[in-house]
Scaffold this active site. Structure first.
Site, mmCIF file in Angstrom:
data_model
loop_
_atom_site.group_PDB
_atom_site.id
_atom_site.type_symbol
_atom_site.label_atom_id
_atom_site.label_comp_id
_atom_site.label_asym_id
_atom_site.label_seq_id
_atom_site.Cartn_x
_atom_site.Cartn_y
_atom_site.Cartn_z
ATOM 1 N N LYS A 256 0.797 -1.232 0.000
ATOM 2 C CA LYS A 256 0.000 0.000 0.000
ATOM 3 C C LYS A 256 0.827 1.279 0.000
ATOM 4 O O LYS A 256 1.709 1.463 0.829
ATOM 5 C CB LYS A 256 -0.890 0.021 1.246
ATOM 6 N N GLY B 285 7.123 -1.009 10.911
ATOM 7 C CA GLY B 285 6.514 0.297 11.205
ATOM 8 C C GLY B 285 7.454 1.180 12.003
ATOM 9 O O GLY B 285 7.579 2.376 11.743
HETATM 10 C C1 3PG Z 1 4.962 -5.455 14.263
HETATM 11 O O1 3PG Z 1 4.959 -6.647 13.947
HETATM 12 O O2 3PG Z 1 4.815 -4.547 13.440
HETATM 13 C C2 3PG Z 1 5.224 -5.109 15.690
HETATM 14 O O3 3PG Z 1 5.356 -6.258 16.473
HETATM 15 C C3 3PG Z 1 4.126 -4.222 16.212
HETATM 16 O O4 3PG Z 1 2.904 -4.894 16.108
HETATM 17 P P1 3PG Z 1 1.577 -4.044 15.871
HETATM 18 O O5 3PG Z 1 1.689 -3.441 14.521
HETATM 19 O O6 3PG Z 1 0.450 -5.037 16.006
HETATM 20 O O7 3PG Z 1 1.536 -2.996 16.958
#
Ligand code: 3PG
Ligand code: MG
Length: 399
Positions: free
Chosen positions: A206, A380
């Protein structure tokens, strides 16, 4: 602004002390069997754990897994992770069936010096992810009561304002673990004065997920190579038809804008592998990026694109890569990701792989992990760092 790290804590002496370690053991699980599909995140936290056990600490590890909704949900249990962690440590790992209840307390009480316990999934508790400071704080009080010091080694979760990441360190002496320290050092190098040319490769499905990082990186990079599902929204913005490929219609205008402002830094695919269906055995061909048939969908970048990207990467002195170039889980559509990964490792550059899917791709394709300078455990989190955002988990460690 300074962050203390594990060595500072070790220097104070941890023998016999209960040390809480927030890890990101959110590993991918096989959809059919529930088995751990990639244990990279478990391995990544071992240096911190062995440093602590070696110094005689009673180590209490906690983590989230998946996105359960604030109550126990067996498919997201950390029990299999405890078993794998035990194998990797070659030591018993005591598993608590809750996070702050009787099981957690008795498990922690039973720890001998140098032993490790893993608590059940933090997200089985509403307080962990609550937006309400008081609710999060109440949960953090209970977590903090289990230990005497706090180590954050959960780089993949530092962008989350969650109790175990943000509120517990406010309640205990806190340091960054080995993994968090290394991740931040590497990303700070990219965000600072990277050796040039600085080439970034972005993929994944995305554009909307990557928009902020594209905006932040464009002024900074010399080249931005775009592949993966998100390239089709850019191709559409260039005026090409993309058949039934992944398309974020509402982002086309934004992509057009980015292309106009990019001063030619953005490189898009010139050919793509199109298929009849999203399936491993679907009939497929390579076509020009401006000639995608209306009934077919693009699942990988083509060989000419790989060659072009490889030429740009060969010039680079710094490389950051996030997101696969195609559906690498299906061998027919893995060549783009493999080709780009090989070009990155062949370049005489400081190379960083950012995050979840691309790190998993490196391992799933059997590529040599040590050929990259750094493979981040945070998807992220690494992107938000490069966007220049304040990361709650890092801010909480600053004194
Ligand atoms: C991930 O896998 O991106 C991290 O462990 C954070 O998990 P989340 O995006 O569910 O907060
Ligand atoms: Mg995530």
């Amino acid at each position: 602004m300074s962050i203390r790290n594990l060595d500072d804590l070790l220097a104070e002496g941890v023998s016999g002390r209960r040390v809480l370690v927030r890890a990101d053991l959110n590993v991918p699980l096989d959809k059919q069997t529930g088995a751990i599909a990639d244990d990279g995140r478990i391995r990544a936290v071992l240096p911190t754990l062995t440093a602590l056990t070696g110094a005689g600490a009673k180590v209490v590890v906690f983590s989230h897994l998946g996105r359960p909704k604030g109550s126990p949900d067996p498919q997201f249990s950390l029990r299999p992770v405890a078993a794998r962690l035990g194998e990797l440590l070659d030591a018993q790992v005591r598993f608590a069936e809750d996070t702050v209840g009787d099981s957690a307390r008795s498990t922690v009480d039973a720890l001998a010096d140098g032993e490790v316990a893993l608590l059940e999934n933090l997200r089985f508790n509403k307080g962990e992810t609550s937006k309400d400071d008081a609710e999060r704080g109440a949960f953090a009080d209970q977590l903090a009561a289990l230990g005497e010091a706090y180590v954050d080694d959960a780089f993949g979760a530092v962008h989350r304002k969650h109790a175990s990441v943000f509120d517990v360190p406010a309640r205990l002496p806190h340091v960054a673990g080995r993994l968090v320290l290394r991740e931040v050092e590497v990303l700070a190098k990219l965000a600072g004065e990277p050796a040039r040319p600085y080439v970034v490769v972005l993929g994944g499905s995305k554009v909307s997920d990557k928009l902020a990082v594209i905006e932040a990186l464009l002024p900074k990079v010399d080249r931005l190579l775009i592949g993966g599902g998100m390239c089709f929204t850019f191709l559409k913005a260039q005026g090409h038809e993309v058949g039934t490929s992944l398309l974020e219609k509402e982002m086309v205008e934004t992509c057009r804008n980015l292309l106009e402002r990019s001063e030619g830094k953005i490189m898009l695919p010139v050919d793509v592998v199109v298929a009849d269906a999203f399936a491993p055995d679907a009939a497929h061909d390579t076509v020009r990026a401006d000639a995608i048939p209306s009934h077919r969908l693009g699942l990988d970048i083509g060989p000419e694109t790989v060659a072009g990207f490889a030429a740009a990467l060969a010039q680079a002195k710094t490389i950051f890569w996030n997101g696969p170039m195609g559906v690498f889980e299906m061998p027919a559509f893995a060549n783009g990701t493999r080709g780009v990964a090989e070009a990155i490792t062949s370049a005489d550059a400081f190379s960083v792989v950012g995050g979840g899917d691309s790190a998993a791709a490196v391992r799933a394709l059997g590529l040599d992990e040590s050929a990259f300078n750094h493979i981040s455990t945070g998807g992220g989190a690494s992107l938000e760092y490069l966007e220049g955002k304040t990361l709650p988990g890092i801010a909480a460690l600053e004194d």
